[in-house]
Design an enzyme around this catalytic site. Sequence first.
Site, PDB file in Angstrom:
ATOM      1  N   ASN A 316       0.811  -1.125  -0.140  1.00 37.25           N
ATOM      2  CA  ASN A 316      -0.123   0.083  -0.036  1.00 37.25           C
ATOM      3  C   ASN A 316       0.816   1.268   0.032  1.00 37.25           C
ATOM      4  O   ASN A 316       0.587   2.190   1.038  1.00 37.25           O
ATOM      5  CB  ASN A 316      -0.959   0.086   1.219  1.00 37.25           C
ATOM      6  CG  ASN A 316      -2.166   0.729   0.923  1.00 37.25           C
ATOM      7  OD1 ASN A 316      -2.494   1.265  -0.122  1.00 37.25           O
ATOM      8  ND2 ASN A 316      -3.144   0.903   1.900  1.00 37.25           N
ATOM      9  N   HIS A 352      -9.539   3.786   8.656  1.00 41.07           N
ATOM     10  CA  HIS A 352      -9.931   2.585   7.962  1.00 41.07           C
ATOM     11  C   HIS A 352     -11.265   2.137   8.633  1.00 41.07           C
ATOM     12  O   HIS A 352     -11.963   1.328   8.003  1.00 41.07           O
ATOM     13  CB  HIS A 352      -8.895   1.393   8.658  1.00 41.07           C
ATOM     14  CG  HIS A 352      -7.600   1.079   7.460  1.00 41.07           C
ATOM     15  ND1 HIS A 352      -6.346   1.847   7.936  1.00 41.07           N
ATOM     16  CD2 HIS A 352      -7.481   0.444   6.484  1.00 41.07           C
ATOM     17  CE1 HIS A 352      -5.772   1.552   6.748  1.00 41.07           C
ATOM     18  NE2 HIS A 352      -6.373   0.680   6.173  1.00 41.07           N
TER      19      HIS A 352
END
Length: 464
Positions: A316, A352
Site C-alpha cells: 500500500n 480504516h
Amino acid sequence: MAAPLLEDLSEYLGSPEPAVRLILSILIGYPFALVYRRFFFYQSATVIHLFHAISGLALAAFNFGSQLWHSAVCILIQFLMLRLMGRTVTTVLSSFSFQMLYLLAGYYYTATEEYDIKWTMPHCVLTLKLIGLSFDYYDGGKEPSQLSPEQRTSAMASVPTLLEVYGFSYFYGGFLVGPQFTLRSYQKLVAGELTDCPGKPPNSIIPAIKRFALGFLCLLIYTIFSPHYPDSYYLTDEYEAQPFWYRCVFILLWAKVILYKYVSCWVIAEGVCILTGLGYNGVDENGKHKWDACANMKVWLFETTPLFGGTISSFNINTNAWAARNVFKRLKFVGNKTISHMATLLFLTIWHGLHSGYIICFSMEFFIITVERQALALVKDSPLLTKLANSSLYPLIYVVQQFIHWLFMGYPLVPFCLFTYDKWLKVYSSVYFCGHVFFLVAYLVMPYLRKVLVPKRQSQKKED
C-alpha cells in the site's frame, strides 16, 4: 439482464456479487484506458475531464447504484471550499474535518461485523484525495523556498475547475481501490506530458500487460487458496481443538493468502494507470523509462523481505506515502518523530474504520516496528551478531526470520480482518497472546542483550 449474469458468475466463482462487480470494474479500466489513448489523448482538457468523470461515475453506479451521490456531494463541497476559502489554514482544517467526519459517519451507519463492499470502500480512497487536494492548494500559495521538493512537485498554482476536480476524483484508474496521486500528476496526464514519446500516447502497453499479468496471478493464487483459509475458521471449535503449533501456522499461511486480495487489486489497477500514462515516472540513471509512479506494491520485496519494515514499505505504498507527506511531515513542528509516527498511525486507524480491531492492528504494528528497529541496531552494533548474520548460516537464519516475520505479520492482521473484540480476543486467547508476549519479552530483554553483546566503548559512544 446483467444482474442474472452477475449472479451466475458470482455463484460459479464462489465469490459475493459485490466482489465480482469490483474486480470487473477494475478490469474495465483497461478498455477505458485504450479508448482514452485512441480517441481522447489529443482532445482538449475539457473533453478529457468529461470522459474521466463520466466513466468513473458509470463504475460507481455499476457498483453502488444511487449511493454514488455520496462521492458526488463531497467532491462538490471540496471544490466550493477551495473557491470560497482560498489558500488558508481554514481551508485545510475544514476540508480535513468535513471529509473525515463524512467518512466516519458513513462507517457508522453502514458498518457490520463482516467485510462488506459498499460505497464507503472507494470513499475512503476519495477522502485522502480530497484532503490532499486542500494541502496541495494551500502549498501553492507559499514561496517555493518554503516548500520541500516533494511539496513543490504537488503544489497547485491556481484553483482547479469543478470539471477538473470531478475528472481527477473519478479517474477510473484510481477511483475504486487507489492508487493515490496528486492533482498535479493528473493535470500532467491530461496535458499529454506523461509519456516517453512527446506528443504521442506513451509506449506503455507492454509494462501495463506485465502488471496486469502479475496482478492476475496474485488474484488466481487468492481465488485458489482463500477457500482453504477463511476468516470464519478462527471462530470454530475445530480451530480451538487444533494443537498450538497448528494454530500458529494457520495464522502464518492465512496472512500470506489474505493479503493477495489487496495485492491483486492494486497491481491490476496500477496496470490501468500505466496504460494511460499516469504511471510514467521519467527515466532512471541508465536512461531507461520508469512506469512506477502509481506503484502501490513492490511485489518482489513483499515476497522476499524477512523484515516487518520491509513488508510495510512494499505494501500500500501510495497510501503510506500520502500519510507520510500529509500527516507525519506536517507534524514536524511537534519536534518528536515518535509522536508524529504515533499520530500518523492513529490517523490511519480512524481512516480504516471504527472497529476495535483496527486500533489493535496499528498499535501492534507500532510496537513490532519499534522492537525490530532495536533488534537491527543490536545486530549492527554487535560484532558477534554481525559476523553470524554474514556467515554461511544465514540461509538458515533467513528461514527462521521468515517464519517469525510472517507469523507475527498475520498476528496483527487477525483483529484487522475480524473487526470486533469478541472475535479477535477469542483468537488471541487461543494462541495465548503469543505475539504480545514475544515482543514484550524482546523489548524488555533488548537492553540486557546490548550490554552483553555490544562492546562497552561502542555502547558508550551510542549513548553519547
